[in-house]
Scaffold this motif. Sequence first.
Motif, PDB file in Angstrom:
ATOM      1  N   UNK A   1       0.828  -1.206   0.000  1.00 51.39           N
ATOM      2  CA  UNK A   1       0.000   0.000   0.000  1.00 51.39           C
ATOM      3  C   UNK A   1       0.863   1.256   0.000  1.00 51.39           C
ATOM      4  N   UNK A   2       0.480   2.236  -0.780  1.00 49.72           N
ATOM      5  CA  UNK A   2       1.227   3.485  -0.868  1.00 49.72           C
ATOM      6  C   UNK A   2       0.688   4.469   0.170  1.00 49.72           C
ATOM      7  N   UNK A   3       1.387   4.572   1.293  1.00 52.31           N
ATOM      8  CA  UNK A   3       0.940   5.432   2.394  1.00 52.31           C
ATOM      9  C   UNK A   3       1.867   6.630   2.512  1.00 52.31           C
ATOM     10  N   UNK A   4       1.287   7.822   2.551  1.00 48.92           N
ATOM     11  CA  UNK A   4       2.056   9.044   2.787  1.00 48.92           C
ATOM     12  C   UNK A   4       1.930   9.420   4.254  1.00 48.92           C
ATOM     13  N   UNK A   5       3.039   9.744   4.874  1.00 51.28           N
ATOM     14  CA  UNK A   5       3.042  10.168   6.272  1.00 51.28           C
ATOM     15  C   UNK A   5       3.264  11.669   6.354  1.00 51.28           C
ATOM     16  N   UNK A   6       2.368  12.358   7.058  1.00 54.85           N
ATOM     17  CA  UNK A   6       2.566  13.766   7.390  1.00 54.85           C
ATOM     18  C   UNK A   6       2.853  13.810   8.892  1.00 54.85           C
ATOM     19  N   UNK A  39       6.298   7.649   1.555  1.00 52.24           N
ATOM     20  CA  UNK A  39       6.835   9.009   1.512  1.00 52.24           C
ATOM     21  C   UNK A  39       6.552   9.699   2.833  1.00 52.24           C
ATOM     22  N   UNK A  40       7.414  10.631   3.197  1.00 54.21           N
ATOM     23  CA  UNK A  40       7.289  11.338   4.471  1.00 54.21           C
ATOM     24  C   UNK A  40       7.330  12.841   4.232  1.00 54.21           C
ATOM     25  N   UNK A  41       6.376  13.555   4.831  1.00 55.78           N
ATOM     26  CA  UNK A  41       6.309  15.010   4.746  1.00 55.78           C
ATOM     27  C   UNK A  41       6.408  15.537   6.180  1.00 55.78           C
ATOM     28  N   UNK A  64      -1.937  18.614   1.262  1.00 58.66           N
ATOM     29  CA  UNK A  64      -2.148  18.732  -0.185  1.00 58.66           C
ATOM     30  C   UNK A  64      -0.906  18.278  -0.947  1.00 58.66           C
ATOM     31  N   UNK A  65       0.277  18.604  -0.422  1.00 63.00           N
ATOM     32  CA  UNK A  65       1.518  18.132  -1.046  1.00 63.00           C
ATOM     33  C   UNK A  65       1.584  16.604  -1.012  1.00 63.00           C
ATOM     34  N   UNK A  66       1.175  16.035   0.106  1.00 59.54           N
ATOM     35  CA  UNK A  66       1.182  14.571   0.237  1.00 59.54           C
ATOM     36  C   UNK A  66       0.200  13.939  -0.741  1.00 59.54           C
ATOM     37  N   UNK A  67      -0.980  14.529  -0.872  1.00 60.19           N
ATOM     38  CA  UNK A  67      -1.997  13.999  -1.786  1.00 60.19           C
ATOM     39  C   UNK A  67      -1.551  14.089  -3.242  1.00 60.19           C
ATOM     40  N   UNK A  68      -0.701  15.072  -3.532  1.00 61.44           N
ATOM     41  CA  UNK A  68      -0.226  15.251  -4.909  1.00 61.44           C
ATOM     42  C   UNK A  68       0.667  14.100  -5.377  1.00 61.44           C
ATOM     43  N   UNK A  69       1.132  13.280  -4.435  1.00 59.94           N
ATOM     44  CA  UNK A  69       1.960  12.124  -4.809  1.00 59.94           C
ATOM     45  C   UNK A  69       1.105  10.894  -5.117  1.00 59.94           C
TER      46      UNK A  69
END
Length: 299
Positions: A1-6, A39-41, A64-69
């Motif tokens: 799963x592609x998970x972005x962390x903020x 990815x980590x923001x 929004x930056x995280x969602x853009x990936x």
Amino acid sequence: MNIALVATGGSIGSRIVKGTTEISDAATAQIASIIGASSVFDKFKIHSEGIEFADLNTLRLTIEDALATNPDGVIVAHGTDTLAFSAAYLAFVFCDARVPIVMCSADKPLTDPDSNGHAILAAAKSFLANAKPGVYAVYRNAGSAVKVHHGARLLAAHIHEHFYFSIGDSAFKGTGLMRGMEFDLTGARKVLCIHPYVGLDYDAFDTDGYAAIVHMAYHSGRVNVAELNRFAAKHPDITVYLTAGRKKYDKTDLQPNIVQCHGIAPTALYIKLLIGLRNNVKDLTAFVMKNACGEFVKN
């Protein structure tokens, strides 16, 4: 799963250094490892008790930056103190998000063996696998199972205890009400919040500069009607939004500028009013009383 962390900080993103809770890159790396982040923001970091409107805007832009990936989901690591406010704000901002956004907090840093953070992060990762789009908060109260809360139904945490509760279930549904809105609240007109207590002196409140008032009720949904009516009558040009719970007063019992708001969390009502005022909504009351993301619970 592609998970972005903020990762914003909070206890979940901190370490104890010489007795002080300090936001830590090592904690961020540990969170990323636990959830398997792609990815980590982490450019925006703050202890949540210090959050102001400008910080909410920065958090929005970071997500929004995280969602853009194009992730499958976003996990936001956040402090417990203002979790309910940020969750409500993000729930309205991302009413139409195409993926789930899950907020996670912890009572203690992850290096503490008694921290609930590990269970919360594991549950958030598991939830993301089948979650519908929306904004959620995942938390585990002491002695209880992990629970998924609707972002705009979360209640502020109990003082002295790391306990979170919410009204209704976690079903999230965007209605389109927030489309095209400006969400930078740094320019919003002010909203006053009043909590009832025995001996409340309404004369202590200076309402100059305030565009609306959120008035909480006691747990029964009741207030000292006589005193509230006197206060409202002195300020007829300001609408008082009463979070009256399940109890409903007859309209004739209240001053005309008092609006009863049933089935909505006080934090969500406060944030929603700020958004309406920021966007100069003509009929603020009508706007507030419409569902944006399922924040209203049917009584």
